[in-house]
Scaffold this motif. Structure first.
Motif, PDB file in Angstrom:
ATOM      1  N   LEU A 175       0.807  -1.134   0.042  1.00 49.01           N
ATOM      2  CA  LEU A 175      -0.090   0.028   0.078  1.00 49.01           C
ATOM      3  C   LEU A 175       0.854   1.273  -0.033  1.00 49.01           C
ATOM      4  O   LEU A 175       0.709   2.236  -0.673  1.00 49.01           O
ATOM      5  N   GLN A 176       1.949   1.182   0.950  1.00 54.69           N
ATOM      6  CA  GLN A 176       2.736   2.334   0.678  1.00 54.69           C
ATOM      7  C   GLN A 176       3.626   2.574  -0.645  1.00 54.69           C
ATOM      8  O   GLN A 176       3.657   3.772  -0.772  1.00 54.69           O
ATOM      9  N   ALA A 177       3.727   1.691  -1.207  1.00 53.37           N
ATOM     10  CA  ALA A 177       4.314   1.724  -2.543  1.00 53.37           C
ATOM     11  C   ALA A 177       3.414   2.224  -3.445  1.00 53.37           C
ATOM     12  O   ALA A 177       3.687   3.213  -4.294  1.00 53.37           O
ATOM     13  N   ASP A 178       2.257   1.975  -3.308  1.00 54.94           N
ATOM     14  CA  ASP A 178       0.974   2.341  -4.461  1.00 54.94           C
ATOM     15  C   ASP A 178       0.955   3.893  -4.001  1.00 54.94           C
ATOM     16  O   ASP A 178       0.682   4.675  -5.029  1.00 54.94           O
ATOM     17  N   LEU A 179       0.853   4.185  -2.821  1.00 57.75           N
ATOM     18  CA  LEU A 179       0.614   5.621  -2.476  1.00 57.75           C
ATOM     19  C   LEU A 179       1.731   6.670  -3.109  1.00 57.75           C
ATOM     20  O   LEU A 179       1.588   7.558  -3.636  1.00 57.75           O
ATOM     21  N   GLU A 180       3.034   6.085  -2.878  1.00 59.86           N
ATOM     22  CA  GLU A 180       3.834   6.754  -3.493  1.00 59.86           C
ATOM     23  C   GLU A 180       4.020   6.993  -4.926  1.00 59.86           C
ATOM     24  O   GLU A 180       4.641   7.887  -5.205  1.00 59.86           O
ATOM     25  N   LEU A 181       3.631   5.878  -5.594  1.00 57.70           N
ATOM     26  CA  LEU A 181       3.604   6.119  -7.015  1.00 57.70           C
ATOM     27  C   LEU A 181       2.427   7.291  -7.351  1.00 57.70           C
ATOM     28  O   LEU A 181       2.515   7.772  -8.253  1.00 57.70           O
ATOM     29  N   ALA A 182       1.459   7.566  -6.496  1.00 50.63           N
ATOM     30  CA  ALA A 182       0.437   8.304  -6.983  1.00 50.63           C
ATOM     31  C   ALA A 182       0.837   9.782  -6.712  1.00 50.63           C
ATOM     32  O   ALA A 182       1.543  10.097  -5.794  1.00 50.63           O
ATOM     33  N   MET A 183       0.592  10.507  -7.601  1.00 55.74           N
ATOM     34  CA  MET A 183       1.292  11.949  -7.693  1.00 55.74           C
ATOM     35  C   MET A 183       0.165  12.818  -6.943  1.00 55.74           C
ATOM     36  O   MET A 183       0.674  14.050  -6.517  1.00 55.74           O
ATOM     37  N   ALA A 193      -3.615  13.987  -4.599  1.00 52.62           N
ATOM     38  CA  ALA A 193      -4.390  13.515  -3.631  1.00 52.62           C
ATOM     39  C   ALA A 193      -5.482  12.581  -4.107  1.00 52.62           C
ATOM     40  O   ALA A 193      -5.789  11.482  -3.616  1.00 52.62           O
ATOM     41  N   SER A 194      -5.998  12.985  -5.283  1.00 50.44           N
ATOM     42  CA  SER A 194      -7.030  12.216  -5.891  1.00 50.44           C
ATOM     43  C   SER A 194      -6.505  10.776  -6.185  1.00 50.44           C
ATOM     44  O   SER A 194      -7.264   9.673  -6.147  1.00 50.44           O
ATOM     45  N   ALA A 195      -5.335  10.673  -6.777  1.00 43.68           N
ATOM     46  CA  ALA A 195      -4.796   9.559  -7.352  1.00 43.68           C
ATOM     47  C   ALA A 195      -4.445   8.603  -6.114  1.00 43.68           C
ATOM     48  O   ALA A 195      -4.690   7.370  -6.157  1.00 43.68           O
ATOM     49  N   ARG A 196      -4.010   9.169  -4.760  1.00 44.28           N
ATOM     50  CA  ARG A 196      -3.784   8.548  -3.434  1.00 44.28           C
ATOM     51  C   ARG A 196      -4.980   7.757  -3.308  1.00 44.28           C
ATOM     52  O   ARG A 196      -5.192   6.743  -2.743  1.00 44.28           O
ATOM     53  N   LYS A 197      -6.201   8.542  -3.244  1.00 48.30           N
ATOM     54  CA  LYS A 197      -7.296   8.083  -2.577  1.00 48.30           C
ATOM     55  C   LYS A 197      -7.811   6.950  -3.642  1.00 48.30           C
ATOM     56  O   LYS A 197      -8.091   6.016  -3.162  1.00 48.30           O
ATOM     57  N   GLU A 198      -7.611   7.012  -4.776  1.00 52.73           N
ATOM     58  CA  GLU A 198      -7.980   5.990  -5.820  1.00 52.73           C
ATOM     59  C   GLU A 198      -6.930   4.787  -5.377  1.00 52.73           C
ATOM     60  O   GLU A 198      -7.568   3.591  -5.563  1.00 52.73           O
ATOM     61  N   ALA A 199      -5.908   5.015  -5.361  1.00 51.96           N
ATOM     62  CA  ALA A 199      -4.911   3.755  -5.131  1.00 51.96           C
ATOM     63  C   ALA A 199      -5.319   3.339  -3.634  1.00 51.96           C
ATOM     64  O   ALA A 199      -5.000   1.878  -3.792  1.00 51.96           O
ATOM     65  N   TRP A 200      -5.544   3.701  -2.639  1.00 51.02           N
ATOM     66  CA  TRP A 200      -5.929   3.319  -1.385  1.00 51.02           C
ATOM     67  C   TRP A 200      -7.375   2.317  -1.850  1.00 51.02           C
ATOM     68  O   TRP A 200      -7.340   1.313  -1.089  1.00 51.02           O
ATOM     69  N   ALA A 201      -8.511   3.002  -2.351  1.00 49.09           N
ATOM     70  CA  ALA A 201      -9.576   2.149  -2.640  1.00 49.09           C
ATOM     71  C   ALA A 201      -9.479   1.082  -3.436  1.00 49.09           C
ATOM     72  O   ALA A 201      -9.896   0.005  -3.108  1.00 49.09           O
TER      73      ALA A 201
END
Length: 150
Positions: A74-82, A84-92
């Motif tokens: 999950l941390q790696a996915d969040l770090e790839l997202a640039m 806030a909306s991309a991080r929200k999508e990565a988390w979901a």
């Protein structure tokens, strides 16, 4: 006639630790936490019932390794997202793709060492997201979705 002894074959599964973690993760995602036992993991991985104990002392140790790996993923996915909306999508997306693992990552554990490790991992996620409030909101939304309530 002289019989020649067959050469001894060595048991080889490849990366048994990874195979066991994958088997347990799949069981978590398909059937839920209650379906995961060392016996069930061994059966799914296609190994003897004793084999998991070569890598994990207990089911709790196996589950802790899966949770730790989940936090890293999950941390790696969040770090790839640039954004806030991309991080929200990565988390979901992570929660939807790995619902059993996701629930496991955030469940309460009786082991103090595991609790400390999970708190540290959650702190890292909060730092990546910019705040604990953002983490709490994303986690709440994800748990509602994973439990079929949203």
């Amino acid at each position: 006639m002289v019989r020649r002894a067959r050469p001894k074959t060595k048991y080889h599964h490849g990366d048994l630790r990874a195979a066991l973690m994958e088997a347990a993760s799949t069981l978590l995602d398909i059937r839920g936490r209650d379906a995961v036992s060392m016996r069930a993991v061994a059966r799914r991985a296609g190994v003897s019932e004793a084999a998991p104990y070569r890598h994990f002392k207990s089911l709790n140790e196996l589950l802790a390794a899966i949770a730790a790996e989940g936090f890293d993923m999950l941390q790696a996915d969040l770090e790839l997202a640039m954004s806030a909306s991309a991080r929200k999508e990565a988390w979901a997306t992570f929660a939807a793709d790995y619902p059993g693992r996701y629930k496991l990552m955030f469940e309460t554990v009786p082991d103090r060492k595991q609790t400390v490790a999970r708190r540290k991992a959650i702190g890292g996620l909060a730092d990546t997201l910019g705040s604990a409030d953002r983490l709490a909101a994303l986690h709440g939304q994800a748990m509602l979705a994973v439990n079929g309530l949203a």
